[in-house]
Design an enzyme around this catalytic site. Structure first.
Site, PDB file in Angstrom:
ATOM      1  CD  GLU A 162       3.275  -9.031  -6.321  1.00 37.63           C
ATOM      2  OE1 GLU A 162       2.526  -9.306  -5.032  1.00 37.63           O
ATOM      3  OE2 GLU A 162       3.888  -8.050  -6.406  1.00 37.63           O
ATOM      4  CD  GLU A 281       3.524  -5.293  -9.685  1.00 38.54           C
ATOM      5  OE1 GLU A 281       3.552  -4.993  -8.417  1.00 38.54           O
ATOM      6  OE2 GLU A 281       2.481  -5.934  -9.751  1.00 38.54           O
TER       7      GLU A 281
END
Length: 505
Positions: A162, A281
């Site tokens: 991220e 995810e």
């Protein structure tokens, strides 16, 4: 609400079911804990994932990277794989292979002191990229030496986590991340070009721009990218009260537009059209203290997600398998809204069974079964000797509305064994049992036993007679998930055995 399903001979529906490809975990160092290993063994026994992905490979608790000085003051790198070997051995013993996420930065290699989480993962770029590249290469060579190149080069590698969030990558500096990606990509390929490397592992914040810019960078630099990664969560920003966050669920089907847009961006570059996209995810909420994760509502909502996640993605990794997890600190209670599909105490949450049911469908598909029906509330697969299906009744906001399913299936004449496995708020709801107990923060052995006993599906059965059609009826309460299986049956009683007499019918 009524849902009438009619299936005809020859019906075929595309259903890419890759539910068991990968599952998420907390940081890698947690794998040294006993409860972690017990939860993982439980998950592998029932579901059997192929890969596992988590943070913290290079954080200081894994103790991989070290420096020392000689008498002249020259600084040298050295590496310690003691804990890494323990973790990797434990994964491989359970039939797992890592989906390697490269991060975060070792303190002695970091260019700054910005950290994230309770365990202080450093999120700054390396002070020297040559040291980072060398560390990555030495790690991979060690793994090859220990486990063999044929195996290790099949482990997917993802660069960072991220980077579009300033909390995970200093300043969300896009150009610096692109530098990290390129340097790391070629360092890995230098060890063995068979390694498969991907990124950018972005989440849903400014994700469209990030994906577009990442692909433009990859195309401009002519990098032979192996796959693309991103994350997917389906809740609004939570309201925080005490230790907990309460987010509202978004429309799961509408949220697929986000994934479809990423797919569209990738495919707009001719060299990369059709390139694999992995969701490394996904879950409902993106916080690890959202009580929705522990509910039957979550189980039904995830069923809808799993029915569609394969439409534009090669794989999709649930975040996470268990509740040994410390991003926000050590949880105060066994039901704290953790990401895991298994609560501490090895108590399966309702969502665990959603995954188990979809794995059962995949097993049927792997044995030649074909999907004959898929919609917003069910998936049905025809098998060699009958059918296997999953039905669910999911709502974003409680309505207390039941759903009635009337299903017609083509069949051979004869008798069939019908087996039902039901997960709903009455028969498989450990959260309610815990609440009724008084919400104890520390469970006794007997309390754990009670919670585990109430955390399994209700199994029921019937025999069904068929000519050329089977008709089934199911009633699902709100937030219920049901797996059913029909198998051709022939009664072969032992000499003298009379079931009707035994039961006094």
């Amino acid at each position: 609400m009524n849902n009438k399903i009619t299936i005809k001979n020859g019906d075929r529906i595309d259903f890419k079911n890759n539910v068991d490809f990968c599952v998420g975990t907390g940081r890698m160092g947690l794998a040294l804990q006993k409860e972690y290993q017990e939860q993982l063994a439980f998950v592998q026994k029932y579901i059997g994932f192929k890969h596992i992905r988590g943070h913290g490979l290079f954080t200081d608790d894994m103790a991989i990277y070290h420096q020392y000085k000689d008498e002249e003051g020259n600084v040298y790198d050295e590496y310690n794989y003691t804990y890494l070997d323990m973790v990797m051995d434990s994964y491989i013993e359970k039939g797992l292979r890592p989906f390697l996420e490269l991060g975060f930065m070792p303190k002695k290699m970091a260019s700054g002191d910005q950290t994230i989480f309770y365990w202080k993962g450093n999120v700054t770029p390396p002070s020297e990229y040559s040291r980072w590249n060398k560390m990555v290469q030495n790690l991979l060579r060690h793994l090859i030496e220990r486990y063999g190149a044929d195996d290790v080069v099949t482990w997917p590698i993802e660069v960072w986590n991220e980077p579009n969030l300033p909390g995970f990558w200093k300043g969300a500096d896009m150009e610096e991340y692109f530098k990290l990606f390129k340097e790391t990509f070629y360092a890995i390929k230098e060890v063995n070009p068979a390694f498969r490397v991907g990124g950018p592992a972005i989440c849903g914040v400014d994700d469209e721009r990030w994906m577009q810019c990442f692909m433009e960078f990859i195309d401009r630099e002519n990098i032979p990218l192996d796959f693309v990664t991103r994350h997917h969560y389906t809740t609004d920003n939570p309201e925080f009260i005490g230790h907990y966050g309460y987010p509202a669920l978004r429309d799961g089907d509408a949220e697929f537009a986000v994934l479809e847009k990423s797919r569209e961006i990738i495919d707009s570059f001719p060299k990369y059209k059709g390139l694999e996209m992995h969701i490394t995810e996904f879950n409902t909420s993106y916080i690890g203290n959202a009580p929705v994760h522990d509910t039957n509502q979550n189980a039904a909502f995830v069923a809808r997600l799993l029915s569609r996640m394969g439409e534009v993605n090669e794989s999709y990794s649930y975040w996470t398998f268990g509740d040994i997890f410390e991003e926000g600190g050590v949880p105060f209670t066994p039901f704290h809204g953790g990401f895991g599909m298994v609560a501490d105490g090895i108590i399966p949450k309702p969502t665990f069974w959603t995954f188990k049911f979809f794995k059962d469908l995949k097993d049927a598909q792997d044995c030649g079964g074909e999907c004959v029906y898929k919609d917003h509330n069910g998936v049905i697969v025809r098998t060699e000797k009958g059918y296997r299906g999953i039905l669910w009744n999911d709502n974003r906001v409680r309505t207390n509305e039941e759903m009635n399913f009337e299903i017609e299936l083509p069949s051979n004449a004869g008798e069939y064994f019908l087996c039902r496995e039901l997960v709903d708020e009455e028969v498989c709801n450990p959260l309610k049992i815990w609440h009724d107990m008084g919400e104890p923060s520390s469970l006794s052995a007997s309390q754990k036993e009670i919670l585990r006993a109430g955390a399994y599906p209700l199994v029921s059965s019937d025999t069904v007679k068929a000519s050329d059609t089977i008709r089934l009826s199911f009633k699902l309460k709100e937030h219920a998930v049901l797996k059913f299986e029909l198998v051709e049956r022939s009664l072969k009683s032992d000499r003298g055995y009379d079931y009707n007499r035994v039961m006094q019918y």
